[in-house]
Structures are given as structure tokens and as C-alpha cells.
Design an enzyme around this catalytic site. Structure first.
Site, PDB file in Angstrom:
ATOM      1  N   SER A 289      11.122 -45.323  12.868  1.00 43.09           N
ATOM      2  CA  SER A 289      12.089 -44.982  13.895  1.00 43.09           C
ATOM      3  C   SER A 289      13.439 -44.734  13.222  1.00 43.09           C
ATOM      4  O   SER A 289      13.873 -45.499  12.370  1.00 43.09           O
ATOM      5  CB  SER A 289      12.217 -46.142  14.892  1.00 43.09           C
TER       6      SER A 289
ATOM      7  N   SER B  88      14.078 -42.201  11.268  1.00 41.91           N
ATOM      8  CA  SER B  88      13.927 -41.463  10.007  1.00 41.91           C
ATOM      9  C   SER B  88      14.277 -39.989  10.158  1.00 41.91           C
ATOM     10  O   SER B  88      14.582 -39.308   9.174  1.00 41.91           O
ATOM     11  CB  SER B  88      12.498 -41.603   9.466  1.00 41.91           C
TER      12      SER B  88
ATOM     13  N   LYS C 297      12.349 -37.783  12.500  1.00 43.41           N
ATOM     14  CA  LYS C 297      11.175 -37.015  12.908  1.00 43.41           C
ATOM     15  C   LYS C 297      11.492 -36.011  14.019  1.00 43.41           C
ATOM     16  O   LYS C 297      11.195 -34.823  13.911  1.00 43.41           O
ATOM     17  CB  LYS C 297      10.051 -37.954  13.376  1.00 43.41           C
TER      18      LYS C 297
ATOM     19  N   SER D 125       3.465 -43.366  14.463  1.00 47.13           N
ATOM     20  CA  SER D 125       2.057 -43.463  14.038  1.00 47.13           C
ATOM     21  C   SER D 125       1.937 -44.310  12.766  1.00 47.13           C
ATOM     22  O   SER D 125       1.641 -43.783  11.692  1.00 47.13           O
ATOM     23  CB  SER D 125       1.436 -42.074  13.843  1.00 47.13           C
TER      24      SER D 125
END
Length: 199
Positions: free
Chosen positions: A36, A38, A40, A108
Site C-alpha cells: 500500500s 507503493s 500501483k 495481492s
């Protein structure tokens, strides 16, 4: 989970290949995985806009958005995390069948779940992108204030704090959001897709 009885797959009258031909590009999944904070979602959405400008049909499936609707009944237990990934993998497969490029932004955290996703979608149509960023940097960013809450014990089973994140062993591509700019990262992913003749 066992397969329901008396359920028979109904083939579409329009093939995946025909949809790809109509769209004038291939279809596949770009699976962004990382902690979380990072980056994405930022990378996925910036890339999606660039693909759109190139007339490449695409859609971003974001973890928070999915948990607001399709997967709102799931918790953050290990079992429900796996079910979360299973469901989104099946959705991604449908998008690919529709000839669409799918960009998924999900933590994930478990290797076995990402391997499951790859099997569901198919290895040939699945590109795993590891969004690498030190947890210290993710905590500094903390765009949603989640790390702060997790450190206070307000969010149980938070990935990176009291629930593990298993880094990919051999991802298709790794990006370093603490070292590269968003534009540099997006350009590098586009180059990868062009090299593989996917766009």
C-alpha cells in the site's frame, strides 16, 4: 471451491481473436502488485491514460474500488484475500476475452494467489509487474493514512505491518517508484509492451 453441477460454459458468438482484430491490438493483463502506498494505482492510471491516447482499449481494476462493490462482502483474512484475488482474476479474464487491456492495482500479497491469478487468466496473457518501494517510503507517503492507523492497532492484518507481503520471485517486470518518476516508469512499461509486440 468445487465447480457447480449442471453448469455448462456457453461459447460466445464473437471470438476473442475477432474482438482483438476489431480493436487492432492484443488483450492481456498487467498485474501491478506491491505494498500500500507503493504507487500501483498512480502508475496504472497514468499508463491507462497513455494507452487511451494511443487508441488502446483498456480498463483499470483498482483494489479499493472493487472492495466497494463486487467484493464488499470480503474481509482481510488470508482466506478472503485469496477469494478477492480469485474473483478479480475471473473478471480480468472476461475483459481479456473482450479484447481489452486490463490494468489491475492490487496489493495481492501472497505468491500463491498471484500464481492462481496467472493460471486463471493464462500465463501468455498475464504480465506481473512488481511495484517495488521500501515500506519506510510507503509509510512516509501514507496517502490514505492507513499505516498510521495500522501502527496504532486500528487496522488489523495490515500488509507490511502485521500481515506479510511476499515479493515476487521472478516478476515479468520490476519498477522502483522511490527511484524513478511516474513518466519514466510509464515509458519503460510501454517499451516493454512494444518489445513484446503487444501494442
Amino acid at each position: 471451491m468445487s465447480k457447480p453441477h449442471n453448469i455448462i460454459w456457453h461459447d460466445s458468438s464473437i471470438s476473442k481473436e475477432a474482438r482483438r482484430k476489431q480493436n487492432n491490438h492484443s488483450s492481456f493483463v498487467l498485474w501491478f502488485t506491491g505494498l500500500s502506498g507503493s504507487g500501483k494505482s498512480t502508475i496504472a492510471n497514468t499508463l491507462a491514460k497513455e494507452l487511451y491516447e494511443r487508441n488502446i482499449r483498456n480498463y483499470v481494476l483498482d483494489g479499493d474500488n472493487i472492495r466497494n462493490g463486487l467484493n464488499r462482502d470480503l474481509s482481510f483474512s488470508d482466506e478472503d484475500r485469496s477469494e478477492n484475488i480469485r474473483r478479480i482474476s475471473e473478471v480480468s479474464k472476461l475483459f481479456v476475452d473482450n479484447g481489452t487491456v486490463v490494468l489491475t492495482a492490487f496489493i495481492s500479497p501472497f505468491i500463491q494467489d498471484r500464481e492462481m491469478a496467472k493460471r486463471i487468466v493464462s500465463e501468455e496473457e498475464f504480465i506481473e509487474i512488481f511495484v517495488s518501494c521500501p515500506i519506510e517510503e510507503c509509510e512516509k507517503r501514507d496517502p490514505k493514512g492507513l499505516y498510521s492507523k495500522a501502527r496504532k492497532g486500528e487496522i488489523p492484518d495490515f500488509t507490511g505491518i502485521d500481515s506479510p507481503y511476499e515479493e515476487p520471485i521472478s516478476p515479468d517486470f520490476t519498477i522502483y517508484t522511490n527511484e524513478q518518476s511516474v513518466s519514466e516508469i510509464v515509458e519503460s512499461i510501454l517499451n516493454l509492451l512494444e518489445k513484446r509486440k503487444l501494442i
